[in-house]
Motif scaffolding. Structure first.
Motif, short mmCIF file in Angstrom:
data_model
loop_
_atom_site.label_atom_id
_atom_site.label_comp_id
_atom_site.label_asym_id
_atom_site.label_seq_id
_atom_site.Cartn_x
_atom_site.Cartn_y
_atom_site.Cartn_z
N ALA A 77 33.72 5.60 24.01
CA ALA A 77 33.33 7.25 23.67
C ALA A 77 32.12 7.04 22.96
O ALA A 77 32.21 6.31 22.07
CB ALA A 77 35.01 7.84 22.72
N GLU A 78 31.20 7.86 23.42
CA GLU A 78 30.01 7.56 22.52
C GLU A 78 30.13 9.44 22.14
O GLU A 78 30.43 10.46 23.37
CB GLU A 78 28.59 7.89 23.26
N PHE A 79 29.16 9.31 21.18
CA PHE A 79 29.26 10.96 20.68
C PHE A 79 27.40 11.42 19.75
O PHE A 79 27.97 12.08 18.67
CB PHE A 79 30.25 11.19 20.24
N ALA A 105 21.43 16.24 24.45
CA ALA A 105 20.73 15.26 25.81
C ALA A 105 21.54 14.78 26.83
O ALA A 105 20.72 14.33 28.29
CB ALA A 105 19.56 15.56 25.98
N CYS A 106 22.03 13.67 26.84
CA CYS A 106 22.60 12.85 27.46
C CYS A 106 23.33 13.12 27.20
O CYS A 106 24.64 12.23 27.65
CB CYS A 106 22.03 11.18 26.53
N GLY A 107 24.82 14.07 26.85
CA GLY A 107 25.96 14.13 28.06
C GLY A 107 27.11 13.56 26.91
O GLY A 107 28.05 13.14 27.39
N HIS A 108 26.28 13.02 26.02
CA HIS A 108 27.77 12.35 25.33
C HIS A 108 29.27 12.69 24.55
O HIS A 108 29.80 12.16 24.19
CB HIS A 108 26.86 11.21 23.55
N HIS A 109 29.05 14.62 24.31
CA HIS A 109 30.26 14.96 24.22
C HIS A 109 30.39 14.83 25.14
O HIS A 109 32.36 14.61 24.81
CB HIS A 109 29.39 16.47 24.06
N GLY A 142 25.57 6.14 17.56
CA GLY A 142 24.20 5.73 18.36
C GLY A 142 23.97 4.71 18.91
O GLY A 142 22.82 3.93 18.79
N GLU A 143 24.72 5.73 19.73
CA GLU A 143 23.93 4.84 21.20
C GLU A 143 22.31 5.44 21.40
O GLU A 143 21.38 4.41 22.64
CB GLU A 143 24.69 5.35 22.77
N GLU A 144 21.87 6.37 21.41
CA GLU A 144 20.86 6.14 21.85
C GLU A 144 19.64 5.67 20.70
O GLU A 144 19.61 6.08 19.28
CB GLU A 144 20.37 7.97 21.62
N GLY A 145 19.15 4.82 21.15
CA GLY A 145 18.22 3.65 19.90
C GLY A 145 18.36 3.38 19.01
O GLY A 145 18.54 2.58 17.81
N GLY A 167 32.47 6.67 31.22
CA GLY A 167 32.32 7.27 31.93
C GLY A 167 30.97 8.19 31.50
O GLY A 167 31.09 9.02 30.80
N HIS A 168 29.52 7.61 31.48
CA HIS A 168 28.40 8.61 31.38
C HIS A 168 28.07 9.14 31.89
O HIS A 168 27.77 9.47 33.32
CB HIS A 168 27.02 6.90 30.93
N PRO A 169 27.80 10.89 31.50
CA PRO A 169 27.85 11.75 32.78
C PRO A 169 25.74 11.58 33.28
O PRO A 169 24.78 10.80 32.86
CB PRO A 169 27.17 13.04 31.36
ZN ZN Z 1 22.86 8.54 27.67
#
Ligand code: ZN
Ligand code: ZN
Length: 453
Positions: A77-79, A105-109, A142-145, A167-169
């Motif tokens: 799960a990313e968020f 903007a990366c759809g992590h929700h 903290g996936e983004e960078g 599953g990534h958007p």
């Molecule tokens: Zn992403």
């Protein structure tokens, strides 16, 4: 196979959508995702999961578990959101949402809530079947960078998993088959001596000259590195705005990528020599600060085939009239769309015979070195949508995106249950993983680098 357990996602769909909306409405950037991780944790606790928090020293990292023993299957799960990309939902024009600064903007929700949906369905399966096994939600901030998963990985939390899935958007429906590059960010800081650039230039030693010289050296180096290496830089501090002052301090952020961690290490050493050379030539000094790193992604074909089978067994979501009307408007704002591009992805792409290279990076690489891992490309955006743009945020509460998230939960859950039912697939995955890693995880992130909280 009896797929009754998937109806849990239908029964709880309003709550799952509400969870995704809560994360969308509270866009928080890397390692600050208190409300987002809090919402997922409360939801899972209320549904009978036990939760271990503060993984790897990151307050928003967690592992939620249900069941006991093996097989042990985890859903990633990313968020986290992306800085300064606030945007109003369901409008086809760029318009900041006054209630927030950042945006999903990366759809992590959807990534986070989709993992929760999958875990709930597997929980139902475990209860109904009475089988031994554990289902986990891997709460990865903290996936983004931020390379959040790399810090979590060093604690060993992914080691016990028999499989991890996520599953990534995206703009297409497919199983991810391409590996990704190892990468790292290193900040180079140069120090010289300030002086009047006109009257006493001979007394000055320019840190900006050093940065420029380092960049020139690296640009010459490019010709002599492996084709799949990548080097990018940004001058993050040019030493001020006054040209009549010899700049005493300047900084440049370097990002390096390579096919694996060992190759990345050798690339970093060569880039470092460019900094040394620049410092010698300009009579400045420098230091380097390691910011973040992600390992390359290990792909497991048996898990890819298993996930594809699950995806193919469940009908893909279809857009309704409202979705189509919205997509038509969004499509007008997308630059590289062709006349006959579809308004939504509605086809499952087959597993390719030949795997094409991919030159991006993901911290899921650090999960994949620790356990067999597979990911799905979730087709929830209008094709052509830039993955990090306002159009992505605007589509974050779209009906089609929500149904895509619920589908993802089902497909991931079914893929997991296929593994529970066929343990020989897990044995095969383990064998493939061992062959590709030798069972040794040497992270791209040095052990003494701590998360930039
Ligand atoms: Zn992403
Ligand atoms: Zn992203």
């Amino acid at each position: 196979m009896n797929m009754e357990f998937l109806s849990t996602i239908d029964t709880k769909q309003d709550e799952i959508i509400k969870l995704a909306d809560t994360i969308w409405e509270n866009p928080e950037i890397a390692f600050k995702e208190y409300k987002s991780s809090g919402a997922i944790i409360s939801f899972l606790k209320a549904n009978g999961f036990t939760v271990e928090e503060n993984i790897g020293g990151i307050p928003t990292a967690f592992i939620a578990s249900y069941g006991s023993g093996h097989p042990e299957i985890g859903f990633i799960a990313e968020f986290d959101a992306i800085a300064n990309l606030s945007q109003v939902a369901q409008v086809a024009v760029q318009q900041k949402d006054p209630s927030c600064v950042h945006g999903h903007a990366c759809g992590h929700h959807l990534y986070g809530a989709g993992a929760v949906a999958a875990a709930l369905a597997v929980q139902t399966y475990l209860k109904a079947s009475g089988k031994a096994g554990t289902v986990k939600v891997l709460g990865c901030p903290g996936e983004e960078g931020g390379s959040g998963k790399a810090y979590m990985a060093r604690t060993g939390v992914f080691r016990s998993l028999d499989a991890a899935m996520g599953g990534h958007p995206e703009c297409m429906w497919a199983v991810r088959t391409r590996p990704s590059l190892a990468c790292c960010n290193i900040l180079y800081k140069f120090d010289g001596r300030a002086s009047h650039a006109g009257a006493k230039p001979h007394l000055g030693r320019s840190a900006l000259d050093a940065v420029e010289l380092m960049n020139v050296a690296v640009n010459f180096l490019r010709e002599h590195i492996p084709y799949d290496n990548r080097v990018h830089y940004a001058i993050t501090d040019a030493g001020g705005t006054a040209p009549n002052v010899v700049q005493p301090h300047a900084e440049v952020m370097y990002m390096m990528r390579a096919k694996d961690n060992a190759d990345l290490n050798s690339l970093c050493k060569r880039v470092h020599k460019c900094a040394e050379g620049a410092a010698i030539a300009t009579e400045t000094t420098f230091s380097s600060e390691f910011h973040a790193a992600s390992s390359n992604l290990i792909t497991i074909s048996v898990l890819q085939k298993n996930l594809y089978k699950a995806m193919a067994a469940i009908p893909l979501p279809q857009p309704d009239e409202a979705d189509i009307a919205f997509a038509r408007e969004i499509a007008k704002t997308i630059v590289d769309r062709k006349e006959d591009d579809p308004l939504y992805p509605t086809e499952l792409l087959p597993l390719p015979d030949v795997i094409s290279p991919h030159f991006g990076s993901t911290d899921t690489g650090d999960v994949s070195w620790n356990c067999p891992t597979v990911q799905m490309h979730v087709g929830c955006w209008v094709p052509g949508t830039p993955n990090h743009g306002w159009q992505t945020v605007a589509q974050g509460k779209n009906g089609f995106a929500r149904r895509a998230m619920l589908y993802t939960g089902k497909a991931l859950a079914l893929a997991a249950v296929q593994l529970f039912e066929n343990p020989e697939l897990l044995a095969e995955a383990k064998k493939e993983h061992l062959a590709k890693t030798d069972g040794v995880y040497e992270p791209a992130m040095p052990a003494d680098v701590m998360p930039h909280l």
